[in-house]
Every structure is written in C-alpha cells, then in structure tokens.
Design a protein around this motif. Structure first.
Motif, PDB file in Angstrom:
ATOM      1  N   GLU A  85       0.833  -1.206   0.000  1.00 28.79           N
ATOM      2  CA  GLU A  85       0.000   0.000   0.000  1.00 28.79           C
ATOM      3  C   GLU A  85       0.866   1.254   0.000  1.00 28.79           C
ATOM      4  OE1 GLU A  85      -3.680   2.003   2.560  1.00 28.79           O
ATOM      5  OE2 GLU A  85      -2.790   0.097   3.199  1.00 28.79           O
ATOM      6  N   ALA A  86       1.955   1.223   0.767  1.00 28.35           N
ATOM      7  CA  ALA A  86       2.833   2.393   0.853  1.00 28.35           C
ATOM      8  C   ALA A  86       3.526   2.679  -0.470  1.00 28.35           C
ATOM      9  CB  ALA A  86       3.862   2.187   1.958  1.00 28.35           C
ATOM     10  N   THR A  87       3.851   1.635  -1.223  1.00 25.93           N
ATOM     11  CA  THR A  87       4.524   1.820  -2.511  1.00 25.93           C
ATOM     12  C   THR A  87       3.539   2.016  -3.649  1.00 25.93           C
ATOM     13  OG1 THR A  87       4.604  -0.588  -2.850  1.00 25.93           O
ATOM     14  CG2 THR A  87       6.522   0.437  -1.812  1.00 25.93           C
ATOM     15  N   GLU A  88       2.227   1.964  -3.331  1.00 16.60           N
ATOM     16  CA  GLU A  88       1.168   2.125  -4.325  1.00 16.60           C
ATOM     17  C   GLU A  88       1.278   1.092  -5.444  1.00 16.60           C
ATOM     18  OE1 GLU A  88       1.059   6.174  -5.611  1.00 16.60           O
ATOM     19  OE2 GLU A  88       0.379   6.910  -3.664  1.00 16.60           O
ATOM     20  N   ALA A  89       1.814  -0.079  -5.102  1.00 19.08           N
ATOM     21  CA  ALA A  89       1.857  -1.171  -6.076  1.00 19.08           C
ATOM     22  C   ALA A  89       0.432  -1.700  -6.271  1.00 19.08           C
ATOM     23  CB  ALA A  89       2.771  -2.294  -5.586  1.00 19.08           C
ATOM     24  N   ASN A  90       0.102  -2.028  -7.488  1.00 23.72           N
ATOM     25  CA  ASN A  90      -1.247  -2.514  -7.799  1.00 23.72           C
ATOM     26  C   ASN A  90      -1.330  -4.008  -7.509  1.00 23.72           C
ATOM     27  OD1 ASN A  90      -3.873  -2.651  -8.747  1.00 23.72           O
ATOM     28  ND2 ASN A  90      -3.238  -2.851 -10.890  1.00 23.72           N
ATOM     29  N   CYS A  91      -1.137  -4.354  -6.238  1.00 20.33           N
ATOM     30  CA  CYS A  91      -1.087  -5.763  -5.837  1.00 20.33           C
ATOM     31  C   CYS A  91      -1.929  -5.955  -4.575  1.00 20.33           C
ATOM     32  CB  CYS A  91       0.351  -6.205  -5.554  1.00 20.33           C
ATOM     33  SG  CYS A  91       1.484  -6.013  -6.952  1.00 20.33           S
TER      34      CYS A  91
ATOM     35  N   LEU B  57      -8.178 -18.521  -7.904  1.00 24.34           N
ATOM     36  CA  LEU B  57      -7.259 -17.568  -8.515  1.00 24.34           C
ATOM     37  C   LEU B  57      -6.331 -18.283  -9.487  1.00 24.34           C
ATOM     38  CD1 LEU B  57      -6.298 -14.561  -8.422  1.00 24.34           C
ATOM     39  CD2 LEU B  57      -4.607 -15.325  -6.739  1.00 24.34           C
ATOM     40  N   GLN B  58      -6.182 -17.713 -10.683  1.00 22.49           N
ATOM     41  CA  GLN B  58      -5.358 -18.339 -11.708  1.00 22.49           C
ATOM     42  C   GLN B  58      -4.027 -17.642 -11.926  1.00 22.49           C
ATOM     43  OE1 GLN B  58      -8.505 -18.096 -14.804  1.00 22.49           O
ATOM     44  NE2 GLN B  58      -8.369 -20.327 -14.930  1.00 22.49           N
ATOM     45  N   ASN B  59      -3.870 -16.430 -11.415  1.00 20.05           N
ATOM     46  CA  ASN B  59      -2.662 -15.670 -11.739  1.00 20.05           C
ATOM     47  C   ASN B  59      -1.920 -15.087 -10.538  1.00 20.05           C
ATOM     48  OD1 ASN B  59      -4.852 -13.879 -11.378  1.00 20.05           O
ATOM     49  ND2 ASN B  59      -3.847 -12.287 -12.591  1.00 20.05           N
ATOM     50  N   PRO B  60      -1.650 -15.891  -9.498  1.00 23.36           N
ATOM     51  CA  PRO B  60      -0.830 -15.371  -8.396  1.00 23.36           C
ATOM     52  C   PRO B  60       0.607 -15.163  -8.869  1.00 23.36           C
ATOM     53  CG  PRO B  60      -1.080 -17.728  -8.142  1.00 23.36           C
ATOM     54  CD  PRO B  60      -1.962 -17.323  -9.304  1.00 23.36           C
ATOM     55  N   CYS B  61       1.255 -14.138  -8.320  1.00 31.84           N
ATOM     56  CA  CYS B  61       2.675 -13.940  -8.626  1.00 31.84           C
ATOM     57  C   CYS B  61       3.561 -14.321  -7.447  1.00 31.84           C
ATOM     58  CB  CYS B  61       2.943 -12.502  -9.064  1.00 31.84           C
ATOM     59  SG  CYS B  61       2.437 -11.251  -7.876  1.00 31.84           S
ATOM     60  N   VAL B  62       2.962 -14.415  -6.258  1.00 32.03           N
ATOM     61  CA  VAL B  62       3.684 -14.845  -5.053  1.00 32.03           C
ATOM     62  C   VAL B  62       2.817 -15.858  -4.313  1.00 32.03           C
ATOM     63  CG1 VAL B  62       4.747 -14.136  -2.868  1.00 32.03           C
ATOM     64  CG2 VAL B  62       4.720 -12.544  -4.812  1.00 32.03           C
ATOM     65  N   ILE B  63       3.431 -16.942  -3.872  1.00 34.54           N
ATOM     66  CA  ILE B  63       2.767 -17.892  -2.985  1.00 34.54           C
ATOM     67  C   ILE B  63       3.644 -18.086  -1.759  1.00 34.54           C
ATOM     68  CG2 ILE B  63       2.178 -20.346  -2.671  1.00 34.54           C
ATOM     69  CD1 ILE B  63       1.006 -20.357  -5.439  1.00 34.54           C
ATOM     70  N   VAL B  64       3.002 -18.049  -0.592  1.00 35.65           N
ATOM     71  CA  VAL B  64       3.703 -18.203   0.682  1.00 35.65           C
ATOM     72  C   VAL B  64       3.119 -19.397   1.420  1.00 35.65           C
ATOM     73  CG1 VAL B  64       4.292 -17.111   2.881  1.00 35.65           C
ATOM     74  CG2 VAL B  64       4.066 -15.704   0.809  1.00 35.65           C
TER      75      VAL B  64
ATOM     76  N   GLU C  24      -5.025  -7.159 -12.638  1.00 35.38           N
ATOM     77  CA  GLU C  24      -6.369  -7.735 -12.676  1.00 35.38           C
ATOM     78  C   GLU C  24      -6.375  -9.172 -12.188  1.00 35.38           C
ATOM     79  OE1 GLU C  24      -9.896  -8.680 -15.994  1.00 35.38           O
ATOM     80  OE2 GLU C  24      -8.000  -7.747 -16.587  1.00 35.38           O
ATOM     81  N   TRP C  25      -7.332  -9.485 -11.329  1.00 35.76           N
ATOM     82  CA  TRP C  25      -7.489 -10.866 -10.860  1.00 35.76           C
ATOM     83  C   TRP C  25      -8.083 -11.702 -11.984  1.00 35.76           C
ATOM     84  CZ3 TRP C  25      -9.774 -11.175  -5.246  1.00 35.76           C
ATOM     85  CH2 TRP C  25      -9.084 -10.279  -4.420  1.00 35.76           C
ATOM     86  N   LYS C  26      -7.579 -12.920 -12.115  1.00 35.26           N
ATOM     87  CA  LYS C  26      -8.171 -13.888 -13.037  1.00 35.26           C
ATOM     88  C   LYS C  26      -8.603 -15.102 -12.226  1.00 35.26           C
ATOM     89  CE  LYS C  26      -5.405 -12.470 -17.043  1.00 35.26           C
ATOM     90  NZ  LYS C  26      -4.427 -12.905 -18.081  1.00 35.26           N
ATOM     91  N   VAL C  27      -9.886 -15.407 -12.273  1.00 35.24           N
ATOM     92  CA  VAL C  27     -10.415 -16.547 -11.531  1.00 35.24           C
ATOM     93  C   VAL C  27     -11.193 -17.447 -12.477  1.00 35.24           C
ATOM     94  CG1 VAL C  27     -10.548 -15.300  -9.345  1.00 35.24           C
ATOM     95  CG2 VAL C  27     -12.511 -15.290 -10.880  1.00 35.24           C
ATOM     96  N   ASP C  28     -11.300 -18.725 -12.117  1.00 36.21           N
ATOM     97  CA  ASP C  28     -12.043 -19.659 -12.954  1.00 36.21           C
ATOM     98  C   ASP C  28     -13.485 -19.756 -12.463  1.00 36.21           C
ATOM     99  OD1 ASP C  28     -12.000 -21.238 -10.688  1.00 36.21           O
ATOM    100  OD2 ASP C  28     -10.686 -22.780 -11.521  1.00 36.21           O
ATOM    101  N   LEU C  29     -14.220 -20.721 -12.972  1.00 34.85           N
ATOM    102  CA  LEU C  29     -15.633 -20.874 -12.628  1.00 34.85           C
ATOM    103  C   LEU C  29     -15.845 -21.212 -11.154  1.00 34.85           C
ATOM    104  CD1 LEU C  29     -16.847 -22.895 -15.743  1.00 34.85           C
ATOM    105  CD2 LEU C  29     -17.185 -20.456 -15.288  1.00 34.85           C
ATOM    106  N   TYR C  30     -14.780 -21.663 -10.488  1.00 37.02           N
ATOM    107  CA  TYR C  30     -14.884 -22.063  -9.085  1.00 37.02           C
ATOM    108  C   TYR C  30     -14.312 -21.008  -8.148  1.00 37.02           C
ATOM    109  CZ  TYR C  30     -15.475 -26.422 -11.639  1.00 37.02           C
ATOM    110  OH  TYR C  30     -15.901 -27.387 -12.525  1.00 37.02           O
ATOM    111  N   ASP C  31     -14.113 -19.779  -8.648  1.00 40.45           N
ATOM    112  CA  ASP C  31     -13.540 -18.673  -7.871  1.00 40.45           C
ATOM    113  C   ASP C  31     -12.124 -18.963  -7.405  1.00 40.45           C
ATOM    114  OD1 ASP C  31     -15.765 -16.986  -8.100  1.00 40.45           O
ATOM    115  OD2 ASP C  31     -16.754 -17.921  -6.372  1.00 40.45           O
TER     116      ASP C  31
END
Length: 201
Positions: A72-78, A114-121, A105-112
């Motif tokens: 939020e502080a860096t105003e990144a669109n994430c 998420l299809q396009n995460p860039c980070v997973i923890v 933009e979030w991309k989700v399938d028919l089951y909600d």
C-alpha cells in the motif's frame, strides 16, 4: 544365518487419515461449501488441509499484514490474499496456500479459484514441510504467472525465498536465519521489503 532384507517403504505423499476420497471438481466444490474443513483437490483426490497451530496462524498473519502495508505504501497494484483463497494450478489441481499475492487484474475460474498469483507463501508445519518443499513446489511451478515462492518456518527464524529467473529456472535468492534480515520481493517495477523482525515479532 539368513540375510534379513528390510522391506522397502512405499512412498506415501499424504497421511491416510487426511485423504477424503475421489471426487470430480464439481463434487469437491460442493463438498467445500458444506464442510467445516478446507481440502485441496489433487488430480481427482481430495485431501484435507492440515490443521494450523496458533504460531502458524500468527506468522501468516504477521507476514500478510507487513507485506500488505508495504504494498500500500509503494502504491503497487497488488493485493495479498489469505488462506481461504483457493488457487488453480491446473484444471485438476487446486490448493489453499497460506498467502498469495496477485498484481493487476485478478483472473479466476468458474470455481472462484485464482489463476494468476505472482507470489505464494507457505508457512511450514512438521506434517507438511516435506511436501511444501518438493511435490507441491513442483506443481506450483506450473503456474505461469508465479515468480516467487516463500517458505516460512513456524518454529524458528528460517525463511527460504525462491524466485523464477528470466531463463525460467527457479533459484534460491534468499535463505534467512536472523530477525535482522530483510526479505526483498520484486513485483514488476516495484521492490518491496519485509523485515523478518515483523514476521517473527
């Protein structure tokens, strides 16, 4: 004396008590809606998500809060999403990671999912650490948008940061063992930093 040959142990990825059974994706989604416990969908097999300790939950919350604040502080669109967000790895493979980040933009399938995460923890637990470091990590690598995979130990200060390099190979770019260390994540044009002192506070 006869030679004793030890029986070879067959590799078993999940504890039998966690395996719920075989279902179609539609059946699994309907099952999730009436179940009190999350489960992953792994190529037709439904596997209960292991229960999390208070330490596990606190570390995940600490990391999510710290990362969200700096984004939020860096105003990144994430956006940072918690453990209730399922992620689609492939059409037959769905997981509930502890945290994930999506940019743009979030991309989700028919089951909600998420299809396009860039980070997973993933916050490591004794019962899931081996899978998080091996099979699950290899499966996550099928997500074309994924650039960072971060493993956080819940019982000691230990964070491993994998990043997908430009050539398509994954490499360890950070292996931290001190609360004085700072995790750096490159998200497009932005570089965000999370002090481990905030994760393990």
């Amino acid at each position: 004396m006869p030679t004793l040959i030890a029986e070879s142990k067959t590799y078993q990825r999940f504890a039998p008590e966690r395996v719920i059974g075989q279902m179609s994706v539609d059946e699994w989604v309907a099952f999730l809606e009436r179940s009190r416990q999350k489960s992953n969908y792994i190529c037709g097999e439904v596997v209960e998500v292991a229960g999390a300790s208070p330490e596990h939950n606190q570390i995940a919350m600490n990391f999510g809060r710290a990362l969200g604040n700096v984004l939020e502080a860096t105003e990144a669109n994430c956006d940072v999403l918690g453990s209730d967000q399922k992620v689609s790895v492939t059409s037959g493979l769905y997981y509930f990671p502890d945290l994930c980040v999506v940019c743009g933009e979030w991309k989700v399938d028919l089951y909600d999912a998420l299809q396009n995460p860039c980070v997973i923890v993933e916050v490591l637990s004794p019962s899931t650490e081996a899978d998080d470091r091996t099979d699950k990590f290899r499966e996550y690598q099928q997500i074309t948008t994924l650039r960072h995979y971060i493993l956080i130990d819940q019982s000691r200060v230990a964070v491993t940061h994998f990043e997908k390099l430009a050539v398509g190979l994954w490499a360890i770019v950070g292996d931290f063992r001190s609360q004085d260390d700072v995790l750096k994540i490159i998200l497009g044009e932005a570089t965000v930093t999370v002090p481990l002192s905030q994760v393990y506070r």
